[in-house]
Design a protein around this motif. Structure first.
Motif, PDB file in Angstrom:
ATOM      1  N   TRP A   1      -6.857  -6.303   7.167  1.00 47.83           N
ATOM      2  CA  TRP A   1      -5.868  -5.225   7.027  1.00 47.83           C
ATOM      3  C   TRP A   1      -6.438  -3.992   6.348  1.00 47.83           C
ATOM      4  CZ3 TRP A   1      -5.007 -10.368   6.202  1.00 47.83           C
ATOM      5  CH2 TRP A   1      -4.176 -10.993   7.140  1.00 47.83           C
ATOM      6  N   GLN A   2      -7.733  -4.010   6.039  1.00 49.34           N
ATOM      7  CA  GLN A   2      -8.344  -2.851   5.393  1.00 49.34           C
ATOM      8  C   GLN A   2      -8.480  -1.701   6.384  1.00 49.34           C
ATOM      9  OE1 GLN A   2     -11.963  -4.150   3.463  1.00 49.34           O
ATOM     10  NE2 GLN A   2     -10.842  -5.439   2.023  1.00 49.34           N
ATOM     11  N   GLY A   3      -8.570  -0.500   5.847  1.00 46.83           N
ATOM     12  CA  GLY A   3      -8.721   0.688   6.682  1.00 46.83           C
ATOM     13  C   GLY A   3      -7.411   1.228   7.218  1.00 46.83           C
ATOM     14  N   ARG A   4      -6.292   0.683   6.786  1.00 47.72           N
ATOM     15  CA  ARG A   4      -4.968   1.129   7.251  1.00 47.72           C
ATOM     16  C   ARG A   4      -4.207   1.895   6.174  1.00 47.72           C
ATOM     17  NH1 ARG A   4      -2.753  -4.267  10.436  1.00 47.72           N
ATOM     18  NH2 ARG A   4      -4.754  -4.801  11.370  1.00 47.72           N
ATOM     19  N   GLY A   5      -4.815   2.055   5.012  1.00 49.56           N
ATOM     20  CA  GLY A   5      -4.148   2.758   3.916  1.00 49.56           C
ATOM     21  C   GLY A   5      -3.208   1.891   3.102  1.00 49.56           C
ATOM     22  N   TYR A   6      -3.229   0.587   3.337  1.00 49.65           N
ATOM     23  CA  TYR A   6      -2.313  -0.302   2.619  1.00 49.65           C
ATOM     24  C   TYR A   6      -2.605  -0.344   1.119  1.00 49.65           C
ATOM     25  CZ  TYR A   6      -0.259  -2.428   6.847  1.00 49.65           C
ATOM     26  OH  TYR A   6       0.422  -2.677   8.005  1.00 49.65           O
ATOM     27  N   ALA A   7      -3.878  -0.390   0.741  1.00 49.92           N
ATOM     28  CA  ALA A   7      -4.204  -0.474  -0.692  1.00 49.92           C
ATOM     29  C   ALA A   7      -3.724   0.778  -1.417  1.00 49.92           C
ATOM     30  CB  ALA A   7      -5.704  -0.675  -0.894  1.00 49.92           C
ATOM     31  N   GLY A   8      -3.963   1.943  -0.840  1.00 50.79           N
ATOM     32  CA  GLY A   8      -3.489   3.182  -1.458  1.00 50.79           C
ATOM     33  C   GLY A   8      -1.983   3.237  -1.553  1.00 50.79           C
ATOM     34  N   GLU A   9      -1.313   2.832  -0.484  1.00 48.78           N
ATOM     35  CA  GLU A   9       0.153   2.823  -0.479  1.00 48.78           C
ATOM     36  C   GLU A   9       0.692   1.889  -1.564  1.00 48.78           C
ATOM     37  OE1 GLU A   9       3.707   1.304   2.490  1.00 48.78           O
ATOM     38  OE2 GLU A   9       1.917   2.172   3.407  1.00 48.78           O
ATOM     39  N   ALA A  10       0.105   0.697  -1.666  1.00 50.35           N
ATOM     40  CA  ALA A  10       0.557  -0.276  -2.665  1.00 50.35           C
ATOM     41  C   ALA A  10       0.251   0.206  -4.078  1.00 50.35           C
ATOM     42  CB  ALA A  10      -0.105  -1.628  -2.408  1.00 50.35           C
ATOM     43  N   ALA A  11      -0.935   0.773  -4.291  1.00 48.67           N
ATOM     44  CA  ALA A  11      -1.305   1.263  -5.629  1.00 48.67           C
ATOM     45  C   ALA A  11      -0.399   2.422  -6.046  1.00 48.67           C
ATOM     46  CB  ALA A  11      -2.772   1.676  -5.657  1.00 48.67           C
TER      47      ALA A  11
ATOM     48  N   ARG B   1       5.383   1.243   4.306  1.00 52.02           N
ATOM     49  CA  ARG B   1       5.170   0.189   5.307  1.00 52.02           C
ATOM     50  C   ARG B   1       5.095  -1.200   4.701  1.00 52.02           C
ATOM     51  NH1 ARG B   1      -0.305   1.866   7.317  1.00 52.02           N
ATOM     52  NH2 ARG B   1      -0.431   2.399   5.119  1.00 52.02           N
ATOM     53  N   LEU B   2       5.150  -1.249   3.379  1.00 50.87           N
ATOM     54  CA  LEU B   2       4.977  -2.506   2.651  1.00 50.87           C
ATOM     55  C   LEU B   2       6.126  -2.739   1.697  1.00 50.87           C
ATOM     56  CD1 LEU B   2       1.273  -2.018   1.493  1.00 50.87           C
ATOM     57  CD2 LEU B   2       2.041  -3.502   3.357  1.00 50.87           C
ATOM     58  N   GLU B   3       6.307  -4.004   1.358  1.00 52.27           N
ATOM     59  CA  GLU B   3       7.129  -4.375   0.208  1.00 52.27           C
ATOM     60  C   GLU B   3       6.205  -5.098  -0.755  1.00 52.27           C
ATOM     61  OE1 GLU B   3      11.694  -5.178   1.415  1.00 52.27           O
ATOM     62  OE2 GLU B   3      10.284  -6.811   1.799  1.00 52.27           O
ATOM     63  N   LEU B   4       6.296  -4.741  -2.025  1.00 54.83           N
ATOM     64  CA  LEU B   4       5.596  -5.466  -3.067  1.00 54.83           C
ATOM     65  C   LEU B   4       6.589  -6.513  -3.557  1.00 54.83           C
ATOM     66  CD1 LEU B   4       4.221  -2.646  -2.788  1.00 54.83           C
ATOM     67  CD2 LEU B   4       3.598  -2.858  -5.176  1.00 54.83           C
ATOM     68  N   VAL B   5       6.283  -7.771  -3.283  1.00 53.16           N
ATOM     69  CA  VAL B   5       7.193  -8.884  -3.542  1.00 53.16           C
ATOM     70  C   VAL B   5       6.633  -9.698  -4.703  1.00 53.16           C
ATOM     71  CG1 VAL B   5       8.212 -10.972  -2.543  1.00 53.16           C
ATOM     72  CG2 VAL B   5       7.818  -8.953  -1.095  1.00 53.16           C
ATOM     73  N   PRO B   6       7.461 -10.015  -5.706  1.00 52.75           N
ATOM     74  CA  PRO B   6       6.954 -10.825  -6.820  1.00 52.75           C
ATOM     75  C   PRO B   6       6.235 -12.085  -6.316  1.00 52.75           C
ATOM     76  CG  PRO B   6       9.130 -10.004  -7.347  1.00 52.75           C
ATOM     77  CD  PRO B   6       8.877  -9.644  -5.897  1.00 52.75           C
TER      78      PRO B   6
ATOM     79  N   GLU C   1       9.973  -6.966 -10.025  1.00 53.51           N
ATOM     80  CA  GLU C   1      11.011  -6.884  -8.996  1.00 53.51           C
ATOM     81  C   GLU C   1      10.368  -6.415  -7.702  1.00 53.51           C
ATOM     82  OE1 GLU C   1      13.587  -4.059 -10.882  1.00 53.51           O
ATOM     83  OE2 GLU C   1      12.339  -2.364 -10.365  1.00 53.51           O
ATOM     84  N   VAL C   2      11.105  -6.498  -6.616  1.00 52.38           N
ATOM     85  CA  VAL C   2      10.604  -5.997  -5.342  1.00 52.38           C
ATOM     86  C   VAL C   2      10.467  -4.480  -5.437  1.00 52.38           C
ATOM     87  CG1 VAL C   2      11.121  -5.712  -2.876  1.00 52.38           C
ATOM     88  CG2 VAL C   2      11.611  -7.894  -4.018  1.00 52.38           C
ATOM     89  N   ILE C   3       9.338  -3.975  -4.961  1.00 47.72           N
ATOM     90  CA  ILE C   3       9.081  -2.537  -4.924  1.00 47.72           C
ATOM     91  C   ILE C   3       8.902  -2.150  -3.463  1.00 47.72           C
ATOM     92  CG2 ILE C   3       7.553  -0.664  -5.641  1.00 47.72           C
ATOM     93  CD1 ILE C   3       6.619  -2.512  -7.954  1.00 47.72           C
ATOM     94  N   ALA C   4       9.694  -1.212  -3.001  1.00 45.34           N
ATOM     95  CA  ALA C   4       9.610  -0.765  -1.609  1.00 45.34           C
ATOM     96  C   ALA C   4       8.606   0.367  -1.483  1.00 45.34           C
ATOM     97  CB  ALA C   4      10.979  -0.299  -1.125  1.00 45.34           C
ATOM     98  N   ALA C   5       7.733   0.264  -0.500  1.00 47.40           N
ATOM     99  CA  ALA C   5       6.810   1.337  -0.137  1.00 47.40           C
ATOM    100  C   ALA C   5       7.094   1.673   1.327  1.00 47.40           C
ATOM    101  CB  ALA C   5       5.367   0.893  -0.353  1.00 47.40           C
TER     102      ALA C   5
ATOM    103  N   LEU D   1       1.650  -8.288  -1.156  1.00 50.09           N
ATOM    104  CA  LEU D   1       1.987  -7.161  -0.292  1.00 50.09           C
ATOM    105  C   LEU D   1       2.429  -7.711   1.051  1.00 50.09           C
ATOM    106  CD1 LEU D   1      -1.190  -4.978  -1.024  1.00 50.09           C
ATOM    107  CD2 LEU D   1       0.980  -5.076  -2.291  1.00 50.09           C
ATOM    108  N   ARG D   2       3.664  -7.398   1.423  1.00 48.16           N
ATOM    109  CA  ARG D   2       4.215  -7.896   2.689  1.00 48.16           C
ATOM    110  C   ARG D   2       4.457  -6.715   3.621  1.00 48.16           C
ATOM    111  NH1 ARG D   2       6.209 -12.492   4.016  1.00 48.16           N
ATOM    112  NH2 ARG D   2       6.783 -13.225   1.951  1.00 48.16           N
TER     113      ARG D   2
END
Length: 167
Positions: A105-115, A14-19, A8-12, A74-75
């Motif tokens: 998009w690296q170096g913005r903390g997106y991977a950590g936020e998504a993980a 700054r990101l949404e994890l979209v199927p 399902e969609v997971i809200a973070a 990751l959107r």
């Protein structure tokens, strides 16, 4: 336990994890097109056609009984652009997770936020979350640590096993 898993969609923040869907392949080919993304994992960037075929296999689901493949793109919430992927392979009471964020998009903390969002979503559904990280990939180790995983010292296929602490 894997019967309870439905992507399902997971809200973070700054990101949404979209199927993930086959329709994401074209945009994701651009996101994942930098050969530098493959330094630690091997291989090379895939074309939109190759990604469409891969995503179709992923959408069809794992062929092994008792295994569930969970894949998200990751959107960015503010721009709607796709910036990477996360995935979890769930078997029994455990999940193995992985992440990739496009070079731009690296170096913005997106991977950590998504993980963190992914592990948080998995925690009530599984007992153990595992990731495998190349010992030379400091950025990926930082992502694993940020998601609450700790290195076990166990090495498999040249990668260190990181695991969620019991509890």
């Amino acid at each position: 336990m894997t019967d309870d898993i439905a992507v399902e969609v997971i809200a973070a923040e700054r990101l949404e994890l979209v199927p993930l869907e086959v329709a994401h392949a074209e945009e994701m080919a651009g996101v994942l097109g930098d050969p530098a993304l493959h330094v630690f994992t091997g291989g090379e960037p895939e074309s939109p056609e190759e990604l469409r075929a891969r995503y179709a296999r992923w959408e069809a689901g794992a062929p092994e009984p008792g295994t569930t493949w969970c894949n998200w793109v990751l959107r960015e919430r503010d721009g709607g652009r796709l910036v990477g992927t996360v995935q979890a392979t769930v078997t029994g009471a455990g999940a193995e997770v992985a992440w990739v964020v496009g070079t731009a998009w690296q170096g913005r903390g997106y991977a950590g936020e998504a993980a963190r969002a992914l592990v948080g979503w998995l925690r009530p559904r599984v007992r153990t979350v595992v990731a495998h990280v190349h010992p030379g990939h400091a950025a990926s180790a930082a992502v694993a640590r940020s998601a609450g995983l700790v290195p076990t010292g166990e090495v498999h296929d040249g990668e260190v096993r990181w695991e969620s602490p019991a509890g």
